[in-house]
Design a protein around this motif. Structure first.
Motif, PDB file in Angstrom:
ATOM      1  N   SER A   5       0.858  -1.186   0.000  1.00 51.24           N
ATOM      2  CA  SER A   5       0.000   0.000   0.000  1.00 51.24           C
ATOM      3  C   SER A   5       0.890   1.230   0.000  1.00 51.24           C
ATOM      4  O   SER A   5       1.854   1.307   0.757  1.00 51.24           O
ATOM      5  CB  SER A   5      -0.918   0.007   1.225  1.00 51.24           C
ATOM      6  OG  SER A   5      -0.163   0.067   2.420  1.00 51.24           O
ATOM      7  N   SER A  19      -0.751   7.663  -3.984  1.00 57.55           N
ATOM      8  CA  SER A  19      -1.461   6.410  -4.242  1.00 57.55           C
ATOM      9  C   SER A  19      -2.500   6.573  -5.344  1.00 57.55           C
ATOM     10  O   SER A  19      -2.768   5.631  -6.100  1.00 57.55           O
ATOM     11  CB  SER A  19      -2.133   5.923  -2.956  1.00 57.55           C
ATOM     12  OG  SER A  19      -3.051   6.892  -2.472  1.00 57.55           O
ATOM     13  N   ARG A  30      -2.509   4.218  -8.587  1.00 58.36           N
ATOM     14  CA  ARG A  30      -3.690   3.395  -8.889  1.00 58.36           C
ATOM     15  C   ARG A  30      -4.243   3.709 -10.280  1.00 58.36           C
ATOM     16  O   ARG A  30      -4.701   2.814 -10.988  1.00 58.36           O
ATOM     17  CB  ARG A  30      -4.763   3.620  -7.819  1.00 58.36           C
ATOM     18  CG  ARG A  30      -5.937   2.652  -7.944  1.00 58.36           C
ATOM     19  CD  ARG A  30      -6.934   2.819  -6.819  1.00 58.36           C
ATOM     20  NE  ARG A  30      -6.374   2.390  -5.544  1.00 58.36           N
ATOM     21  CZ  ARG A  30      -5.984   3.203  -4.576  1.00 58.36           C
ATOM     22  NH1 ARG A  30      -6.105   4.523  -4.737  1.00 58.36           N
ATOM     23  NH2 ARG A  30      -5.498   2.746  -3.452  1.00 58.36           N
TER      24      ARG A  30
END
Length: 594
Positions: A277, A282, A286
């Motif tokens: 993670s 992020s 993604r």
């Protein structure tokens, strides 16, 4: 624990040996400003909390790939400049037979880039050696404590310093001969893991290590599990694949997959029990994974911990596309710029408008590069963030920085005394390349352009032309703040010197007016002419120093210690008028009668 790094390609910043061009007066000719190219690359890193089985699989995979990479690198170094496409294809086929085409392509590409980097470093080292040798020879040719008039080359201050420099010259000539022979033969010397750590193996007691600790560090320095991404493939990478949910899957080579066949699928893929993670960037990561765009992954070990890095490129141009270099530079300068002077303990920044005039007061950003590399990296990131914040608050559209490579030899950094060593230590502690690369990447994401300029004489000319002019009774401008103005004006394509102020006409006699080109107006037998006295900005002085006078005891002491001739004025390309327009002024004789 998550770490992040805004990175960019360093090819645009690579040091290239270029001959220094000088003007008639002996000063360097300034290189034109250029826009720093940023590809928008981004690297994010996170820690993987491995289970015992995950650690066993990754350590086995890392050791296997390290052995193959070391053997392939040795062959690449042996081939040298005789390496051809057929050799590259043969190397890749040999690695594909024992791993896969993806692993083989990553290993061969990395070794080719490492060999090319070693060749560039070798050329830069040889150029620095030649520059140091030329400096030593020129100064040794001048007598002790003397100054050569034409080139203004200083001799060494004492016989002891001169003798030490003669020994250093002989040593540098021997090193230059050895490096030159390797360069002509196409040989490079590359150590996977670092030469310093390799030499530590012979001095474990002095380093305070035991054999087991050194072996662990040696393995971690050499181990690198890297897989290149490919656009259009599932999740952007088929060798190390990470789903948007954080599931990590690694494709093992046949030799490693056979040992862990019970935990792999029929294609030799092993799924880690640890999840991944990214707490930083992020959303961008993604988006890359869900769109099946290329994402490169790297797994490394450090101090017994495992870290995974993801690198990808986000297409987000700062300036409009379809423009030539001139139009791009104009668009970058349109909203004003922020000139930045990088120093050892702080950054001096000053906002300039579109016409090159300083706006407001300067900004000072404190930095402290002492300590570990991690702390220094954090200081660089903090300084870049503060610069971007200042530029956004001021409404600037570009940052202007100096091309500080410090590629000159140590001979140009002072004598062998304590002051020279202290200066060299200060210069070595400034992460100039890391600061430049980080700033370009972070500014790109903030929609700010970065302009790179020549650093020559920025502090000297800033102190000569802007320090006193921008100082007030409440705020005194420092030398570094004035240098930020010069740096910003260079980024705008302007000269360092301010526009000369208008002079006040004075009265002279008719005879004097006739000698100076004829009368303009006559009043009661007196003729009013132009004032030919030079202003402070027009007086030819040494760059970076205020006009001196022997009436000051400090100036008399300085002139007694340094018997060097007066420096010439700055080159004409950075001046508002030619040298012939600067005339001397003498007092006219008093008129006793009319």
């Amino acid at each position: 624990m998550n770490h992040s790094t805004d990175s960019d390609s360093t090819d645009w910043w690579g040091w290239v040996p270029v001959a220094v061009v000088r003007s008639v007066s002996g000063l360097r000719m300034l290189a034109p400003p250029r826009l720093a190219d940023s590809s928008g690359a981004l690297t994010v890193r996170t820690r993987l909390h491995l289970s015992p089985r995950d650690a066993e699989v990754l350590l086995e995979l890392g050791g296997f790939l390290t052995h193959l990479a070391a053997r392939d690198l040795a062959e690449r170094v042996r081939l040298g400049e005789e390496h051809t496409r057929e050799d590259f294809a043969r190397r890749k086929r040999a690695l594909t037979a024992v791993t896969s085409s993806r692993w083989a392509g990553t290993i061969t590409r990395g070794n080719n880039e490492q060999w090319a980097l070693a060749r560039r470093t070798q050329a830069a080292h040889l150029a620095q050696l030649h520059a140091a040798i030329a400096t030593l020879r020129s100064r040794l040719a001048v007598p002790i404590a003397a100054c050569e008039v034409i080139s203004r080359t200083l001799g060494y201050p004492s016989a002891g310093v001169r003798a030490s420099k003669q020994r250093r010259l002989a040593k540098l000539e021997a090193v230059a001969a050895s490096v030159g022979a390797d360069a002509l033969a196409g040989r490079v010397h590359v150590v996977r893991g670092g030469r310093a750590l390799l030499h530590t193996r012979l001095h474990l007691e002095q380093a305070g290590m035991v054999v087991q600790e050194w072996e662990r560090r040696w393995f971690e320095a050499r181990c690198r599990i890297e897989a290149d991404g490919e656009s259009g493939k599932r999740h952007g990478n088929e060798t190390i694949s990470i789903t948007p949910g954080g599931t990590v899957t690694v494709k093992l080579p046949p030799a490693v997959a056979s040992r862990f066949a019970a935990h792999c699928d029929r294609r030799g893929r092993y799924t880690l029990e640890a999840s991944c993670s990214f707490s930083f960037r992020s959303i961008e990561w993604r988006g890359q994974v869900e769109a099946n765009r290329a994402v490169s992954y790297t797994i490394r070990f450090k101090e017994g911990r495992c870290y995974l890095s993801a690198a990808f490129t986000s297409p987000r141009p700062v300036l409009p596309e379809g423009m030539d270099d001139e139009q791009l530079m104009g668009a970058a300068r349109a909203g004003g710029i922020l000139g930045v002077d990088h120093n050892a303990d702080h950054l001096a920044a000053w906002r300039l408008d579109a016409h090159g005039n300083p706006v407001g007061r300067p900004e000072r950003i404190e930095v402290d590069y002492r300590g570990s590399s991690a702390r220094r990296d954090a200081q660089v990131r903090l300084a870049c963030s503060e610069l971007i914040r200042c530029a956004k608050a001021a409404g600037a559209t570009a940052l202007v920085i100096e091309d500080l490579g410090f590629d000159t030899s140590r001979e140009a950094c002072g004598w062998a005394g304590a002051s020279g060593r202290a200066f060299r230590k200060m210069v070595a502690g400034m992460p100039t390349a890391k600061f430049a690369v980080r700033l370009v990447a972070m500014a790109h994401r903030a929609n700010l352009a970065v302009i790179v300029v020549d650093p020559a004489y920025s502090s000297r000319w800033g102190a000569a032309y802007w320090q006193r002019a921008t100082s007030t009774a409440a705020h005194k401008t420092s030398r570094h703040d004035a240098a930020a103005i010069v740096i910003g004006r260079r980024g705008q394509g302007l000269g360092a010197r301010r526009r000369a102020e208008k002079t006040v006409p004075r009265k002279t006699t008719e005879a004097t007016a006739t000698r100076k080109g004829g009368p303009r107006a006559t009043t009661r037998g007196r003729v009013v002419t132009e004032d030919h006295r030079p202003t402070a900005a027009q007086t030819p002085t040494r760059p970076g120093r205020a006009p001196r006078t022997r009436a000051c005891p400090e100036d008399r002491a300085h002139d007694a210690r340094h018997r060097r001739p007066q420096a010439t004025v700055q080159p004409a390309e950075d001046r508002s008028r030619q040298a012939t327009e600067v005339q001397s002024w003498t007092q006219d004789a008093l008129q006793l009668s009319e």
